[in-house]
Write a protein that holds these residues in place. Structure first.
Motif, mmCIF file in Angstrom:
data_model
loop_
_atom_site.group_PDB
_atom_site.id
_atom_site.type_symbol
_atom_site.label_atom_id
_atom_site.label_comp_id
_atom_site.label_asym_id
_atom_site.label_seq_id
_atom_site.Cartn_x
_atom_site.Cartn_y
_atom_site.Cartn_z
ATOM 1 N N GLN A 157 0.816 -1.218 0.000
ATOM 2 C CA GLN A 157 0.000 0.000 0.000
ATOM 3 C C GLN A 157 0.847 1.264 0.000
ATOM 4 O O GLN A 157 0.495 2.241 -0.673
ATOM 5 C CB GLN A 157 -0.963 0.018 1.174
ATOM 6 C CG GLN A 157 -0.297 0.149 2.535
ATOM 7 C CD GLN A 157 -1.278 0.034 3.666
ATOM 8 O OE1 GLN A 157 -2.301 -0.624 3.529
ATOM 9 N NE2 GLN A 157 -0.967 0.647 4.780
ATOM 10 N N ASN A 158 1.950 1.270 0.712
ATOM 11 C CA ASN A 158 2.793 2.463 0.747
ATOM 12 C C ASN A 158 3.499 2.696 -0.585
ATOM 13 O O ASN A 158 3.592 3.831 -1.055
ATOM 14 C CB ASN A 158 3.815 2.375 1.887
ATOM 15 C CG ASN A 158 3.160 2.375 3.247
ATOM 16 O OD1 ASN A 158 2.162 3.061 3.465
ATOM 17 N ND2 ASN A 158 3.699 1.597 4.161
ATOM 18 N N LEU A 159 3.987 1.633 -1.183
ATOM 19 C CA LEU A 159 4.643 1.752 -2.485
ATOM 20 C C LEU A 159 3.641 2.185 -3.548
ATOM 21 O O LEU A 159 3.936 3.059 -4.368
ATOM 22 C CB LEU A 159 5.301 0.428 -2.882
ATOM 23 C CG LEU A 159 6.019 0.411 -4.229
ATOM 24 C CD1 LEU A 159 7.155 1.430 -4.242
ATOM 25 C CD2 LEU A 159 6.554 -0.984 -4.521
ATOM 26 N N THR A 160 2.455 1.602 -3.532
ATOM 27 C CA THR A 160 1.420 1.975 -4.498
ATOM 28 C C THR A 160 1.034 3.437 -4.336
ATOM 29 O O THR A 160 0.956 4.179 -5.318
ATOM 30 C CB THR A 160 0.182 1.074 -4.347
ATOM 31 O OG1 THR A 160 0.571 -0.278 -4.591
ATOM 32 C CG2 THR A 160 -0.909 1.461 -5.326
ATOM 33 N N ALA A 161 0.813 3.872 -3.096
ATOM 34 C CA ALA A 161 0.433 5.264 -2.850
ATOM 35 C C ALA A 161 1.534 6.214 -3.311
ATOM 36 O O ALA A 161 1.257 7.224 -3.981
ATOM 37 C CB ALA A 161 0.126 5.469 -1.369
ATOM 38 N N SER A 162 2.768 5.898 -2.994
ATOM 39 C CA SER A 162 3.886 6.753 -3.401
ATOM 40 C C SER A 162 4.018 6.806 -4.918
ATOM 41 O O SER A 162 4.286 7.863 -5.498
ATOM 42 C CB SER A 162 5.195 6.246 -2.796
ATOM 43 O OG SER A 162 5.148 6.310 -1.396
ATOM 44 N N THR A 163 3.839 5.663 -5.558
ATOM 45 C CA THR A 163 3.931 5.604 -7.017
ATOM 46 C C THR A 163 2.844 6.448 -7.671
ATOM 47 O O THR A 163 3.106 7.182 -8.624
ATOM 48 C CB THR A 163 3.822 4.141 -7.491
ATOM 49 O OG1 THR A 163 4.869 3.385 -6.888
ATOM 50 C CG2 THR A 163 3.926 4.027 -8.992
ATOM 51 N N LEU A 164 1.631 6.358 -7.158
ATOM 52 C CA LEU A 164 0.521 7.119 -7.733
ATOM 53 C C LEU A 164 0.702 8.620 -7.553
ATOM 54 O O LEU A 164 0.221 9.409 -8.361
ATOM 55 C CB LEU A 164 -0.805 6.682 -7.097
ATOM 56 C CG LEU A 164 -1.245 5.248 -7.371
ATOM 57 C CD1 LEU A 164 -2.504 4.940 -6.588
ATOM 58 C CD2 LEU A 164 -1.438 5.010 -8.849
ATOM 59 N N GLU A 165 1.382 9.017 -6.495
ATOM 60 C CA GLU A 165 1.517 10.433 -6.188
ATOM 61 C C GLU A 165 2.694 11.109 -6.885
ATOM 62 O O GLU A 165 2.885 12.311 -6.732
ATOM 63 C CB GLU A 165 1.592 10.622 -4.679
ATOM 64 C CG GLU A 165 0.270 10.277 -4.013
ATOM 65 C CD GLU A 165 0.309 10.328 -2.504
ATOM 66 O OE1 GLU A 165 1.314 10.806 -1.940
ATOM 67 O OE2 GLU A 165 -0.674 9.883 -1.886
ATOM 68 N N ILE A 166 3.464 10.361 -7.653
ATOM 69 C CA ILE A 166 4.516 10.977 -8.465
ATOM 70 C C ILE A 166 3.847 11.515 -9.721
ATOM 71 O O ILE A 166 3.305 10.748 -10.523
ATOM 72 C CB ILE A 166 5.621 9.967 -8.834
ATOM 73 C CG1 ILE A 166 6.300 9.446 -7.568
ATOM 74 C CG2 ILE A 166 6.637 10.612 -9.773
ATOM 75 C CD1 ILE A 166 7.258 8.293 -7.824
ATOM 76 N N LYS A 167 3.870 12.818 -9.863
ATOM 77 C CA LYS A 167 3.143 13.467 -10.961
ATOM 78 C C LYS A 167 3.604 12.930 -12.316
ATOM 79 O O LYS A 167 4.784 12.972 -12.645
ATOM 80 C CB LYS A 167 3.355 14.972 -10.905
ATOM 81 C CG LYS A 167 2.530 15.720 -11.896
ATOM 82 C CD LYS A 167 2.652 17.207 -11.730
ATOM 83 C CE LYS A 167 1.738 17.898 -12.721
ATOM 84 N NZ LYS A 167 1.755 19.339 -12.524
ATOM 85 N N GLY A 168 2.646 12.395 -13.072
ATOM 86 C CA GLY A 168 2.903 11.940 -14.427
ATOM 87 C C GLY A 168 3.509 10.554 -14.538
ATOM 88 O O GLY A 168 3.655 10.044 -15.648
ATOM 89 N N PHE A 169 3.868 9.924 -13.432
ATOM 90 C CA PHE A 169 4.532 8.617 -13.522
ATOM 91 C C PHE A 169 3.577 7.543 -14.029
ATOM 92 O O PHE A 169 3.894 6.824 -14.976
ATOM 93 C CB PHE A 169 5.119 8.225 -12.160
ATOM 94 C CG PHE A 169 5.964 6.990 -12.204
ATOM 95 C CD1 PHE A 169 7.189 7.002 -12.852
ATOM 96 C CD2 PHE A 169 5.552 5.823 -11.604
ATOM 97 C CE1 PHE A 169 7.979 5.865 -12.899
ATOM 98 C CE2 PHE A 169 6.336 4.682 -11.640
ATOM 99 C CZ PHE A 169 7.553 4.702 -12.290
ATOM 100 N N VAL A 170 2.428 7.423 -13.428
ATOM 101 C CA VAL A 170 1.417 6.473 -13.903
ATOM 102 C C VAL A 170 0.372 7.199 -14.742
ATOM 103 O O VAL A 170 -0.028 6.711 -15.798
ATOM 104 C CB VAL A 170 0.748 5.727 -12.726
ATOM 105 C CG1 VAL A 170 -0.369 4.823 -13.215
ATOM 106 C CG2 VAL A 170 1.774 4.919 -11.953
ATOM 107 N N SER A 171 -0.021 8.381 -14.307
ATOM 108 C CA SER A 171 -1.071 9.107 -15.033
ATOM 109 C C SER A 171 -0.635 9.485 -16.446
ATOM 110 O O SER A 171 -1.465 9.583 -17.348
ATOM 111 C CB SER A 171 -1.493 10.360 -14.263
ATOM 112 O OG SER A 171 -0.407 11.258 -14.112
ATOM 113 N N GLY A 172 0.659 9.657 -16.657
ATOM 114 C CA GLY A 172 1.160 9.986 -17.990
ATOM 115 C C GLY A 172 0.915 8.889 -19.014
ATOM 116 O O GLY A 172 0.856 9.152 -20.215
ATOM 117 N N ILE A 173 0.773 7.677 -18.546
ATOM 118 C CA ILE A 173 0.508 6.550 -19.445
ATOM 119 C C ILE A 173 -0.831 6.733 -20.145
ATOM 120 O O ILE A 173 -0.999 6.349 -21.303
ATOM 121 C CB ILE A 173 0.553 5.221 -18.666
ATOM 122 C CG1 ILE A 173 1.974 4.977 -18.135
ATOM 123 C CG2 ILE A 173 0.091 4.052 -19.527
ATOM 124 C CD1 ILE A 173 2.090 3.820 -17.172
#
Length: 97
Positions: A28-44
């Motif tokens: 959960q912590n890794l997922t939350a941190s990953t999602l909160e990096i601007k453009g890292f996942v949302s950029g896909i």
């Protein structure tokens, strides 16, 4: 030009696998941190409409399983991912023929 497009598709598919790999870890912590990096996942989501149908379905299933259905991921992290940009891209996918 065809050779260059093939390279772009290979790089993009590797990046998608790389980014979703953090989500598949199901921490959960890794997922939350990953999602909160601007453009890292949302950029896909930006180039998703140009991807093959199988790749789109796989990516969206990963998001559904590893983010949406993952109850331990904080709500604010999910909201950070599903911003206006991402929601517009998802609507664009639904309008695609």
């Amino acid at each position: 030009k065809k050779h260059v497009e093939g390279k772009h598709e290979q790089v993009r598919s590797c990046y998608v696998r790389f980014a979703t790999g953090f989500l598949r870890w199901k921490d959960q912590n890794l997922t939350a941190s990953t999602l909160e990096i601007k453009g890292f996942v949302s950029g896909i989501f930006g180039g998703l409409q140009d991807d093959e149908t199988d790749a789109i379905v796989k990516f969206l299933k990963d998001i559904q399983e590893c983010v949406v259905h993952h109850r331990q991921v904080p709500r604010h992290s999910k909201l950070f991912l599903f911003n206006g940009f991402v929601l517009r891209r998802l609507c664009g996918l639904l309008a695609r023929e």
